[in-house]
Motif scaffolding. Structure first.
Motif, PDB file in Angstrom:
ATOM      1  N   ALA A  56       0.831  -1.208   0.000  1.00 25.06           N
ATOM      2  CA  ALA A  56       0.000   0.000   0.000  1.00 25.06           C
ATOM      3  C   ALA A  56       0.863   1.255   0.000  1.00 25.06           C
ATOM      4  CB  ALA A  56      -0.944  -0.014   1.195  1.00 25.06           C
ATOM      5  N   THR A  57       1.911   1.271   0.819  1.00 28.64           N
ATOM      6  CA  THR A  57       2.819   2.420   0.867  1.00 28.64           C
ATOM      7  C   THR A  57       3.540   2.605  -0.456  1.00 28.64           C
ATOM      8  OG1 THR A  57       3.144   2.134   3.253  1.00 28.64           O
ATOM      9  CG2 THR A  57       4.802   3.404   2.067  1.00 28.64           C
ATOM     10  N   TRP A  58       4.040   1.516  -1.011  1.00 24.63           N
ATOM     11  CA  TRP A  58       4.744   1.555  -2.300  1.00 24.63           C
ATOM     12  C   TRP A  58       3.827   2.056  -3.405  1.00 24.63           C
ATOM     13  CZ3 TRP A  58       3.457  -1.230  -6.689  1.00 24.63           C
ATOM     14  CH2 TRP A  58       4.390  -1.239  -7.730  1.00 24.63           C
ATOM     15  N   PHE A  59       2.598   1.549  -3.433  1.00 25.43           N
ATOM     16  CA  PHE A  59       1.677   1.890  -4.513  1.00 25.43           C
ATOM     17  C   PHE A  59       1.330   3.381  -4.487  1.00 25.43           C
ATOM     18  CE2 PHE A  59      -2.259   2.224  -6.853  1.00 25.43           C
ATOM     19  CZ  PHE A  59      -2.038   1.380  -7.929  1.00 25.43           C
ATOM     20  N   GLU A  60       1.043   3.890  -3.311  1.00 28.02           N
ATOM     21  CA  GLU A  60       0.701   5.309  -3.223  1.00 28.02           C
ATOM     22  C   GLU A  60       1.899   6.171  -3.618  1.00 28.02           C
ATOM     23  OE1 GLU A  60      -1.297   8.605  -0.222  1.00 28.02           O
ATOM     24  OE2 GLU A  60      -0.890   6.568   0.509  1.00 28.02           O
ATOM     25  N   GLY A  61       3.104   5.775  -3.210  1.00 25.84           N
ATOM     26  CA  GLY A  61       4.284   6.541  -3.580  1.00 25.84           C
ATOM     27  C   GLY A  61       4.560   6.517  -5.065  1.00 25.84           C
ATOM     28  N   LYS A  62       4.265   5.410  -5.719  1.00 27.06           N
ATOM     29  CA  LYS A  62       4.601   5.260  -7.137  1.00 27.06           C
ATOM     30  C   LYS A  62       3.525   5.828  -8.057  1.00 27.06           C
ATOM     31  CE  LYS A  62       6.333   1.770 -10.414  1.00 27.06           C
ATOM     32  NZ  LYS A  62       7.644   2.401 -10.619  1.00 27.06           N
ATOM     33  N   TYR A  63       2.250   5.596  -7.709  1.00 22.88           N
ATOM     34  CA  TYR A  63       1.168   5.958  -8.615  1.00 22.88           C
ATOM     35  C   TYR A  63       0.243   7.050  -8.071  1.00 22.88           C
ATOM     36  CZ  TYR A  63       2.716   1.864 -11.161  1.00 22.88           C
ATOM     37  OH  TYR A  63       3.482   0.965 -11.856  1.00 22.88           O
ATOM     38  N   GLY A  64       0.471   7.461  -6.829  1.00 17.89           N
ATOM     39  CA  GLY A  64      -0.332   8.547  -6.279  1.00 17.89           C
ATOM     40  C   GLY A  64      -1.763   8.172  -5.974  1.00 17.89           C
ATOM     41  N   VAL A  65      -2.021   6.890  -5.785  1.00 18.40           N
ATOM     42  CA  VAL A  65      -3.364   6.407  -5.456  1.00 18.40           C
ATOM     43  C   VAL A  65      -3.284   5.656  -4.137  1.00 18.40           C
ATOM     44  CG1 VAL A  65      -5.309   4.965  -6.190  1.00 18.40           C
ATOM     45  CG2 VAL A  65      -3.957   6.206  -7.906  1.00 18.40           C
ATOM     46  N   SER A  66      -4.077   6.062  -3.146  1.00 20.97           N
ATOM     47  CA  SER A  66      -4.051   5.383  -1.850  1.00 20.97           C
ATOM     48  C   SER A  66      -4.903   4.123  -1.904  1.00 20.97           C
ATOM     49  CB  SER A  66      -4.571   6.313  -0.750  1.00 20.97           C
ATOM     50  OG  SER A  66      -5.918   6.677  -1.001  1.00 20.97           O
ATOM     51  N   VAL A  67      -4.428   3.073  -1.224  1.00 19.07           N
ATOM     52  CA  VAL A  67      -5.173   1.819  -1.136  1.00 19.07           C
ATOM     53  C   VAL A  67      -5.187   1.350   0.316  1.00 19.07           C
ATOM     54  CG1 VAL A  67      -4.708   1.086  -3.506  1.00 19.07           C
ATOM     55  CG2 VAL A  67      -3.115   0.460  -1.706  1.00 19.07           C
ATOM     56  N   ASN A  68      -6.239   0.648   0.662  1.00 19.41           N
ATOM     57  CA  ASN A  68      -6.393   0.101   2.007  1.00 19.41           C
ATOM     58  C   ASN A  68      -5.747  -1.279   2.045  1.00 19.41           C
ATOM     59  OD1 ASN A  68      -7.351  -1.209   4.351  1.00 19.41           O
ATOM     60  ND2 ASN A  68      -9.188   0.071   4.395  1.00 19.41           N
ATOM     61  N   PRO A  69      -4.703  -1.472   2.853  1.00 16.29           N
ATOM     62  CA  PRO A  69      -4.020  -2.773   2.850  1.00 16.29           C
ATOM     63  C   PRO A  69      -4.884  -3.913   3.370  1.00 16.29           C
ATOM     64  CG  PRO A  69      -3.170  -1.384   4.603  1.00 16.29           C
ATOM     65  CD  PRO A  69      -4.048  -0.517   3.764  1.00 16.29           C
ATOM     66  N   GLU A  70      -5.940  -3.616   4.117  1.00 11.75           N
ATOM     67  CA  GLU A  70      -6.805  -4.675   4.650  1.00 11.75           C
ATOM     68  C   GLU A  70      -7.814  -5.165   3.629  1.00 11.75           C
ATOM     69  OE1 GLU A  70      -7.110  -6.483   7.627  1.00 11.75           O
ATOM     70  OE2 GLU A  70      -5.045  -5.758   7.733  1.00 11.75           O
ATOM     71  N   THR A  71      -8.341  -4.260   2.805  1.00 11.31           N
ATOM     72  CA  THR A  71      -9.457  -4.621   1.928  1.00 11.31           C
ATOM     73  C   THR A  71      -9.151  -4.498   0.447  1.00 11.31           C
ATOM     74  OG1 THR A  71     -10.339  -2.363   2.032  1.00 11.31           O
ATOM     75  CG2 THR A  71     -11.138  -3.949   3.683  1.00 11.31           C
ATOM     76  N   GLU A  72      -8.034  -3.841   0.076  1.00 14.54           N
ATOM     77  CA  GLU A  72      -7.771  -3.554  -1.324  1.00 14.54           C
ATOM     78  C   GLU A  72      -6.432  -4.094  -1.811  1.00 14.54           C
ATOM     79  OE1 GLU A  72     -10.431   0.547  -1.685  1.00 14.54           O
ATOM     80  OE2 GLU A  72      -8.257   0.718  -1.317  1.00 14.54           O
ATOM     81  N   VAL A  73      -5.808  -4.961  -1.028  1.00 19.54           N
ATOM     82  CA  VAL A  73      -4.542  -5.593  -1.404  1.00 19.54           C
ATOM     83  C   VAL A  73      -4.623  -7.079  -1.076  1.00 19.54           C
ATOM     84  CG1 VAL A  73      -2.038  -5.644  -1.092  1.00 19.54           C
ATOM     85  CG2 VAL A  73      -3.268  -3.463  -0.892  1.00 19.54           C
ATOM     86  N   LEU A  74      -4.120  -7.915  -1.968  1.00 25.68           N
ATOM     87  CA  LEU A  74      -4.122  -9.365  -1.732  1.00 25.68           C
ATOM     88  C   LEU A  74      -2.817  -9.964  -2.249  1.00 25.68           C
ATOM     89  CD1 LEU A  74      -5.912 -11.740  -0.690  1.00 25.68           C
ATOM     90  CD2 LEU A  74      -6.569 -12.105  -3.084  1.00 25.68           C
ATOM     91  N   THR A  75      -2.194 -10.802  -1.428  1.00 29.83           N
ATOM     92  CA  THR A  75      -0.981 -11.509  -1.822  1.00 29.83           C
ATOM     93  C   THR A  75      -1.319 -12.611  -2.822  1.00 29.83           C
ATOM     94  OG1 THR A  75      -0.169 -11.136   0.413  1.00 29.83           O
ATOM     95  CG2 THR A  75       1.031 -12.729  -0.925  1.00 29.83           C
ATOM     96  N   LEU A  76      -0.469 -12.777  -3.843  1.00 32.23           N
ATOM     97  CA  LEU A  76      -0.683 -13.793  -4.868  1.00 32.23           C
ATOM     98  C   LEU A  76       0.582 -14.614  -5.086  1.00 32.23           C
ATOM     99  CD1 LEU A  76      -2.508 -11.704  -7.624  1.00 32.23           C
ATOM    100  CD2 LEU A  76      -3.570 -13.270  -5.986  1.00 32.23           C
ATOM    101  N   ILE A  77       0.401 -15.809  -5.620  1.00 28.62           N
ATOM    102  CA  ILE A  77       1.529 -16.655  -6.022  1.00 28.62           C
ATOM    103  C   ILE A  77       1.728 -16.453  -7.527  1.00 28.62           C
ATOM    104  CG2 ILE A  77       2.473 -18.996  -6.002  1.00 28.62           C
ATOM    105  CD1 ILE A  77       0.527 -19.643  -3.747  1.00 28.62           C
ATOM    106  N   GLY A  78       2.145 -15.250  -7.899  1.00 29.31           N
ATOM    107  CA  GLY A  78       2.318 -14.897  -9.293  1.00 29.31           C
ATOM    108  C   GLY A  78       1.065 -14.274  -9.880  1.00 29.31           C
ATOM    109  N   CYS A  79       1.242 -13.376 -10.851  1.00 35.26           N
ATOM    110  CA  CYS A  79       0.095 -12.794 -11.551  1.00 35.26           C
ATOM    111  C   CYS A  79      -0.753 -13.868 -12.219  1.00 35.26           C
ATOM    112  CB  CYS A  79       0.571 -11.803 -12.612  1.00 35.26           C
ATOM    113  SG  CYS A  79       1.135 -10.222 -11.974  1.00 35.26           S
ATOM    114  N   GLN A  80      -0.093 -14.915 -12.706  1.00 30.51           N
ATOM    115  CA  GLN A  80      -0.827 -15.969 -13.406  1.00 30.51           C
ATOM    116  C   GLN A  80      -1.863 -16.603 -12.505  1.00 30.51           C
ATOM    117  OE1 GLN A  80       1.453 -18.323 -16.097  1.00 30.51           O
ATOM    118  NE2 GLN A  80       0.252 -20.154 -15.763  1.00 30.51           N
ATOM    119  N   GLU A  81      -1.539 -16.761 -11.220  1.00 28.21           N
ATOM    120  CA  GLU A  81      -2.528 -17.297 -10.290  1.00 28.21           C
ATOM    121  C   GLU A  81      -3.731 -16.363 -10.206  1.00 28.21           C
ATOM    122  OE1 GLU A  81      -3.995 -17.411  -5.894  1.00 28.21           O
ATOM    123  OE2 GLU A  81      -1.922 -16.755  -6.165  1.00 28.21           O
ATOM    124  N   GLY A  82      -3.474 -15.069 -10.124  1.00 29.13           N
ATOM    125  CA  GLY A  82      -4.576 -14.118 -10.011  1.00 29.13           C
ATOM    126  C   GLY A  82      -5.473 -14.117 -11.229  1.00 29.13           C
TER     127      GLY A  82
END
Length: 393
Positions: free
Chosen positions: A78-104
Motif C-alpha cells: 500500500a505504501t509503495w503503490f501510493e508513492g509510485k502511482y499517487g493512489v491510496s489503497v487500504n491494505p486490509e481490503t484492497e490488497v491481496l498476496t498472490l503466487i504470481g500474476c498468473q494465479e490471479g
C-alpha cells in the motif's frame, strides 16, 4: 479413466509444445538458446536474498501463512503503490498476496463467472488469461489487438449484445506479447466503458517498470479509476525484481473483487513462505536502483538483437517496453508460426514462442524473449539466418 470436459479446452499450450520441441533438440545434442520464455536470467538483489536468508533461521516463519500473516507485506504494498502511482489503497481490503500474476488471472474468473458467462479478452494475449475463463466455464469474446490500431482494442467495435452479456474484461499493458504501451487516456476510456456496462476491469501489469528510454511511463489502471469502482490490477516481482522463481505477486483494487479472489484462494492455497514475503518487503522498501539497471540491460539487449536481425534481413521493430521482440515472420513462413518455432529449435537450438499460441491474431508472428546476454543473442541471430537461408532454398 474419464476426465472432466473442461480439460479439453486446456490441452493446447504454446509453452508446453515448445518445451517438448526443446527436449527433442537437446536429446539430439543441440545447445538450446531459449528465447521462448520470459524468465529473467538476472539475479535478485542482495538485500532481498539477505532478508530471505535471515528468515530461514527464524522458526516463527516456518508455519502456515494465512491472510493475517501477510499484513506487513500488504502494508508495504500500500505504501509503495501510493508513492509510485499517487493512489491510496487500504491494505486490509484492497490488497491481496498472490503466487504470481498468473494465479490471479486464472483464479479471478472463478469468482466472477458462472458457466456460459462472457469475458472480453485481447487477441493476442497471455495464455493464462483464457485458461482461467475456460476453468470457470465461461465463454470468450476476442478483442482484436492489431498493429493498425497500435495494438489497442477498439471498444466501439464491440457489439451491443456482447457489451450487455460481458462480466469481465482483461487488459495488459505494457502488452505481452506485442510489447505495446497504452496511454492513460486509453485506460480512462476502458474504465468508462466497464462502468457503463457493469463489467469488471482486470489489468495484468507485470511489465509496469519495463519501459525503455524515450517512452512515457506505463500508467496504472487505478490512475484512471481512483475510486476503484470497477478495476483490479495484478503486479509481480518476477520482472522488476528478477524474482520469478520465488512466485510472489499481489493484486490491488476494488474491495469486492479483492474479496472474491480471496475467497477462491482460501480453498486452493495458503500463502508463500513468510521468508519470501520478507524478501518482497525488502524489494519494495529497499534500494530501487536495481530496477533501472534491469531495464537498461534489456534495452541494451533489445538494441543488439534487433540490429542483428535487421542485418540478416529480418526487419524487426524496436519495442518501447517489456522484455520481448514481437517479430512478423518472413513471407515464406506466414500462416505457419508453430511449424516455424518447432523446426527452428530442432534445427538450430534457438527456441522462440510462436505467436499463434497467444491467439489467432498472433499467427504470423513470433515472440522472442531478451533473456540471454548480448553475445548469445548475436549467436541466435546467426543461427536464425542460416535456418532462413536453408529453409528458403
Amino acid at each position: 479413466m474419464e476426465f472432466a470436459q473442461r480439460l479439453e479446452r486446456l490441452r493446447g499450450n504454446v509453452f508446453a509444445d515448445m518445451d517438448a520441441a526443446k527436449a527433442r533438440a537437446k536429446a539430439r545434442g543441440k545447445e538450446i538458446i531459449d528465447l521462448s520464455l520470459g524468465s529473467s536470467d538476472l539475479p535478485a538483489g542482495d538485500h532481498v536474498l539477505k532478508a530471505i536468508e535471515t528468515s530461514l533461521y527464524d522458526p516463527s516463519t516456518h508455519g502456515y501463512a494465512l491472510f493475517q500473516s501477510t499484513q506487513p507485506f500488504r502494508e508495504a504494498v500500500a505504501t509503495w503503490f501510493e508513492g509510485k502511482y499517487g493512489v491510496s489503497v487500504n491494505p486490509e481490503t484492497e490488497v491481496l498476496t498472490l503466487i504470481g500474476c498468473q494465479e490471479g488471472t486464472a483464479h479471478l474468473p472463478l469468482a466472477l463467472l458462472d458457466p456460459g458467462d462472457l469475458a472480453l479478452l485481447q487477441d493476442p494475449s497471455y495464455p493464462s488469461h483464457q485458461g482461467g475463463i475456460h476453468l470457470a466455464g465461461g465463454e470468450i469474446y476476442w478483442l482484436p489487438t492489431l498493429a493498425e490500431n497500435q495494438f489497442l482494442p477498439v471498444f466501439e467495435e464491440i457489439p451491443p449484445e456482447v457489451r450487455e452479456r460481458a462480466k469481465m474484461m482483461v487488459l495488459s499493458y505494457p502488452h505481452n506479447p506485442t510489447t505495446a504501451l497504452a496511454p492513460l487516456s486509453f485506460f480512462e476510456e476502458a474504465v468508462q466503458f466497464c462502468q457503463d456496462h457493469s463489467i469488471a476491469l482486470v489489468h495484468d501489469f507485470p511489465y509496469g517498470d519495463m519501459v525503455f528510454s524515450g517512452a512515457p511511463p506505463a500508467p496504472s489502471v487505478l490512475q484512471a479509476d481512483r475510486q476503484k469502482e470497477a478495476s483490479i490490477e495484478f503486479f509481480t516481482f518476477s520482472k522488476s525484481y528478477n524474482m520469478g522463481g520465488f512466485r510472489i505477486a499481489f493484486a490491488v483494487g476494488n474491495q469486492d473483487l479483492i474479496l472474491g479472489l480471496r475467497q477462491v484462494k482460501a480453498v486452493v492455497d495458503f500463502n508463500q513462505y513468510r521468508g519470501i514475503l520478507n524478501g518482497a518487503i525488502a524489494a519494495l522498501t529497499g534500494p530501487q536502483e536495481s530496477i533501472q539497471n534491469t531495464v537498461d540491460t534489456f534495452e541494451q539487449r533489445r538494441n543488439v538483437f534487433v540490429n542483428a536481425l535487421n542485418r540478416i534481413g529480418w526487419e524487426v521493430p524496436k519495442p518501447n517496453a517489456t522484455m520481448y521482440l514481437w517479430a512478423k515472420l518472413p513471407d515464406t513462413w506466414q500462416g505457419r508460426a508453430m511449424e516455424f518455432g518447432i523446426k527452428l529449435v530442432e534445427a538450430t537450438g534457438v527456441a522462440v514462442a510462436p505467436g499463434s499460441g497467444f491467439g489467432k491474431a498472433g499467427e504470423g508472428y513470433v515472440r522472442m524473449a531478451l533473456v540471454r546476454d548480448a553475445d548469445k543473442l548475436e549467436e541466435a541471430a546467426t543461427k536464425i539466418a542460416a535456418f532462413l537461408q536453408q529453409s528458403s532454398s
